[in-house]
Design an enzyme around this catalytic site. Structure first.
Site, PDB file in Angstrom:
ATOM      1  CG  ASP A 181       3.567   1.694   9.437  1.00  0.00           C
ATOM      2  OD1 ASP A 181       3.679   1.906   8.213  1.00  0.00           O
ATOM      3  OD2 ASP A 181       3.324   2.593  10.258  1.00  0.00           O
ATOM      4  NE  ARG A 192       0.773  10.803  10.028  1.00  0.00           N
ATOM      5  CZ  ARG A 192       0.267   9.767   9.369  1.00  0.00           C
ATOM      6  NH1 ARG A 192      -0.857   9.236   9.757  1.00  0.00           N
ATOM      7  NH2 ARG A 192       0.889   9.294   8.302  1.00  0.00           N
ATOM      8  NE  ARG A 217       0.307  13.294   7.525  1.00  0.00           N
ATOM      9  CZ  ARG A 217       1.368  13.222   6.732  1.00  0.00           C
ATOM     10  NH1 ARG A 217       1.434  12.249   5.852  1.00  0.00           N
ATOM     11  NH2 ARG A 217       2.328  14.102   6.799  1.00  0.00           N
ATOM     12  NE  ARG A 246      -7.097   4.569   6.070  1.00  0.00           N
ATOM     13  CZ  ARG A 246      -6.771   5.807   6.444  1.00  0.00           C
ATOM     14  NH1 ARG A 246      -7.258   6.308   7.560  1.00  0.00           N
ATOM     15  NH2 ARG A 246      -5.959   6.522   5.715  1.00  0.00           N
ATOM     16  CE  LYS A 273      -1.537   1.633   4.064  1.00  0.00           C
ATOM     17  NZ  LYS A 273      -1.243   3.030   4.385  1.00  0.00           N
ATOM     18  CG  ASN A 274       2.395   2.743   3.473  1.00  0.00           C
ATOM     19  OD1 ASN A 274       1.237   3.095   3.202  1.00  0.00           O
ATOM     20  ND2 ASN A 274       2.811   2.552   4.709  1.00  0.00           N
ATOM     21  CB  CYS A 331      -4.972  10.431  11.400  1.00  0.00           C
ATOM     22  SG  CYS A 331      -3.331   9.796  11.737  1.00  0.00           S
ATOM     23  CB  ILE A 371       7.697   7.117  14.328  1.00  0.00           C
ATOM     24  CG1 ILE A 371       8.957   6.266  14.179  1.00  0.00           C
ATOM     25  CG2 ILE A 371       7.353   7.857  13.033  1.00  0.00           C
ATOM     26  CD1 ILE A 371      10.215   7.011  13.754  1.00  0.00           C
TER      27      ILE A 371
HETATM   28  C1  EPZ Z   1       4.571   7.122   6.183  1.00  0.00           C
HETATM   29  O1  EPZ Z   1       3.778   8.168   6.700  1.00  0.00           O
HETATM   30  C2  EPZ Z   1       3.661   5.903   6.097  1.00  0.00           C
HETATM   31  N1  EPZ Z   1       2.548   6.197   5.198  1.00  0.00           N
HETATM   32  C3  EPZ Z   1       3.129   5.580   7.491  1.00  0.00           C
HETATM   33  O2  EPZ Z   1       2.335   4.405   7.390  1.00  0.00           O
HETATM   34  C4  EPZ Z   1       4.325   5.291   8.397  1.00  0.00           C
HETATM   35  O3  EPZ Z   1       3.856   5.032   9.708  1.00  0.00           O
HETATM   36  C5  EPZ Z   1       5.253   6.504   8.411  1.00  0.00           C
HETATM   37  O4  EPZ Z   1       5.670   6.827   7.059  1.00  0.00           O
HETATM   38  C6  EPZ Z   1       6.511   6.263   9.234  1.00  0.00           C
HETATM   39  O5  EPZ Z   1       7.204   5.154   8.733  1.00  0.00           O
HETATM   40  C7  EPZ Z   1       2.779   6.157   3.858  1.00  0.00           C
HETATM   41  O6  EPZ Z   1       3.876   5.871   3.406  1.00  0.00           O
HETATM   42  C8  EPZ Z   1       1.608   6.459   2.980  1.00  0.00           C
HETATM   43  P1  EPZ Z   1       6.524  10.583   8.124  1.00  0.00           P
HETATM   44  P2  EPZ Z   1       4.331   9.680   6.668  1.00  0.00           P
HETATM   45  O7  EPZ Z   1       6.381  11.815   7.304  1.00  0.00           O
HETATM   46  O8  EPZ Z   1       5.192   9.883   5.518  1.00  0.00           O
HETATM   47  C9  EPZ Z   1       6.641  14.022  11.374  1.00  0.00           C
HETATM   48  C10 EPZ Z   1       0.449   3.071   7.728  1.00  0.00           C
HETATM   49  O9  EPZ Z   1       0.055   2.544   8.778  1.00  0.00           O
HETATM   50  N2  EPZ Z   1       6.521  14.939  10.214  1.00  0.00           N
HETATM   51  O10 EPZ Z   1       7.695   9.690   7.886  1.00  0.00           O
HETATM   52  O11 EPZ Z   1       3.150  10.557   6.874  1.00  0.00           O
HETATM   53  C11 EPZ Z   1       5.400  13.153  11.544  1.00  0.00           C
HETATM   54  O12 EPZ Z   1       4.419  13.826  12.308  1.00  0.00           O
HETATM   55  C12 EPZ Z   1       0.940   4.497   7.731  1.00  0.00           C
HETATM   56  O13 EPZ Z   1       0.521   2.473   6.619  1.00  0.00           O
HETATM   57  C13 EPZ Z   1       6.595  16.306  10.447  1.00  0.00           C
HETATM   58  O14 EPZ Z   1       6.748  16.748  11.573  1.00  0.00           O
HETATM   59  O15 EPZ Z   1       5.207   9.716   7.991  1.00  0.00           O
HETATM   60  C14 EPZ Z   1       5.937  11.932  12.245  1.00  0.00           C
HETATM   61  O16 EPZ Z   1       6.004  12.187  13.633  1.00  0.00           O
HETATM   62  C15 EPZ Z   1       0.695   5.188   9.069  1.00  0.00           C
HETATM   63  N3  EPZ Z   1       6.469  17.153   9.380  1.00  0.00           N
HETATM   64  C16 EPZ Z   1       7.350  11.784  11.669  1.00  0.00           C
HETATM   65  O17 EPZ Z   1       7.683  13.060  11.112  1.00  0.00           O
HETATM   66  C17 EPZ Z   1       6.298  16.691   8.094  1.00  0.00           C
HETATM   67  O18 EPZ Z   1       6.215  17.513   7.162  1.00  0.00           O
HETATM   68  C18 EPZ Z   1       7.470  10.745  10.566  1.00  0.00           C
HETATM   69  O19 EPZ Z   1       6.434  11.012   9.659  1.00  0.00           O
HETATM   70  C19 EPZ Z   1       6.220  15.299   7.888  1.00  0.00           C
HETATM   71  C20 EPZ Z   1       6.353  14.443   8.963  1.00  0.00           C
END
Ligand code: EPZ
Length: 418
Positions: free
Chosen positions: A306, A122, A93, A398, A22-23, A117, A328
């Protein structure tokens, strides 16, 4: 039909096949906006988040054809609507992944600010900062981010103050069509980032370093269509593997890349699980006792956040004390109160959950709250004594393709009801 009924204590046997990621599919679909030519993606899982993303691309003006063999044909010949509306973004998101591609292809992007969420706020500030470094002018009003690119995107150095998976993917796609060279520092190293780089390269992009924390992209004037097969879903693979171990079964998880979840395999072995890997499969065998081990989530190649909830479910039936630390996301312990209803012994202290085991889990009525928390409840219900009813399994839908059918064909007593 939004509930699962599970009767626990059945052992599994045979094979558990893994679907496409999915990701990895989500950014790959967004990447189709970067060319007017058709792109065919194979092994795209049939799950709700993918349906949402395909709906978004149709909203942008792309033609989308979902085929019975699991492939998707996407042709963004014209982008008539460079926007990701609130109605769509509020349900997923990852819609913010179209920000970079729309800005790069049309010079304009209007994306609803993703609300939080259940697992956290996020934000996408790092996506925005990165695009501004490439020459986008971004402002936010009425809940929307509006990016315009008056003089076209220009290559630049972008240092992520925090590692972000979709931030890295968003910027890699934007940089692919920028003038000049972009260097992404402190980039995410997830396999899904590498898969996206492979797809973009097939489309004519010039990318080196994907999978390391420094990615270099030399922009080109246009990208062309291609075909690409999405990598297996490493999170589903890990979830199915833990199902086999918790039910003390001999099963083989197939169609997966074990190297993509090496940190999980290492933890499972530390806990005493008998795990044997081959090129595209992992076999587990029964053991008499599992040991509790500590685990901390980190960016790849560390232990995947995850898989935290699923691993915690395993620790509830392991012997000893396990300290599970979630680094995370700020609110990713929603599964704990539900696991406790089934008899788990877990105490939360800030970012740490302390799991004492083994507990004798008993079936109960429980509530799914988010995608991965739901998976941990399924795992617990598979070993609990008696019947469990899981409510709001739309969270599962999802990101897990036909999970109840895969488990049932391996011997689990699980069915979708009401
Ligand atoms: C990706 O989300 C995955 N989703 C998530 O999987 C996964 O949990 C996450 O990476 C971490 O591995 C997809 O790939 C579609 P991040 P993403 O940006 O990219 C902060 C699932 O269950 N952050 O790596 O949204 C954020 O709040 C989902 O399949 C900022 O502060 O995660 C988090 O604390 C859930 N500012 C950390 O960084 C930003 O602009 C990592 O988030 C972006 C992120």
């Amino acid at each position: 039909m939004d509930k699962f009924r599970i009767l626990g204590r059945e052992t599994l046997s045979g094979t558990l096949p893994v679907s496409g990621s999915k990701n990895s599919s989500l950014p790959a679909i967004a990447a189709c906006l970067l060319t007017e030519e058709p792109v065919i993606l194979h092994r795209v899982p049939n799950v709700r988040d993918i349906a949402t993303m395909l709906k978004l691309l149709e909203y942008n003006g792309a033609s989308v054809e979902r085929r019975a063999d699991g492939s998707v044909r996407i042709e963004a010949a014209k982008i008539t609507n460079p926007e990701a509306p609130y109605e769509i973004v509020k349900t997923m998101r990852a819609s913010s992944l179209v920000l970079g591609p729309l800005a790069a292809r049309t010079g304009v992007a209007r994306v609803s600010v993703p609300g939080g969420c259940s697992i956290g706020a996020r934000p996408i500030n790092l996506h925005i900062n990165g695009l501004e470094h490439l020459g986008a002018v971004v402002h936010q009003e009425h809940g929307y981010i509006e990016a315009t690119v008056p003089n076209g995107l220009r290559g630049n150095n972008v240092h992520f103050e925090r590692i972000t998976v979709t931030g890295t993917e968003d910027l890699m796609m934007a940089a692919a069509l920028a003038q000049g060279v972009t260097v992404l520092e402190n980039a995410a190293r997830e396999p899904e980032v590498v898969d996206l780089a492979d797809l973009l390269t097939k489309m004519g992009a010039r990318i080196t370093g994907a999978g390391t924390s420094r990615i270099e992209i030399e922009g080109v004037s246009r990208l062309h269509g291609t075909e690409h097969t999405i990598i297996p879903d490493r999170i589903e693979a890990g979830t199915l593997l833990i199902a086999g171990i918790m039910t003390n079964s001999e099963v083989t998880v197939t169609d997966c890349f074990p190297g993509h979840f090496a940190s999980l395999l290492s933890k499972l072995r530390q806990a005493g699980a008998r795990v044997e890997e081959s090129a595209k499969a992992v076999q587990v065998r029964p053991v008499t006792r599992l040991r509790s081990v500590d685990m901390t989530t980190e960016e790849h190649p560390g232990f995947a956040t995850d898989l935290q909830a699923q691993f915690m479910a395993l620790m509830t039936v392991s012997s000893g004390i396990s300290f599970v630390t979630e680094n995370i996301f700020e609110n990713r312990f929603m599964h704990v109160p539900e696991l406790s209803r089934m008899g788990a012994n877990i105490r939360i202290e800030g970012r740490q959950a302390i799991v004492a085991g083994p507990s004798e889990l008993t079936g109960a009525q429980v509530m799914c709250s988010d995608l991965r928390a739901s998976a941990s409840l399924v795992l617990a219900a598979l070993v609990a004594r008696g019947e469990s009813i899981l409510d709001r399994v739309y969270h599962m839908d999802r990101g897990y393709e036909k999970i109840e059918m895969k488990l049932a064909q391996a011997g689990a007593r699980i069915e979708r009801i009401g």
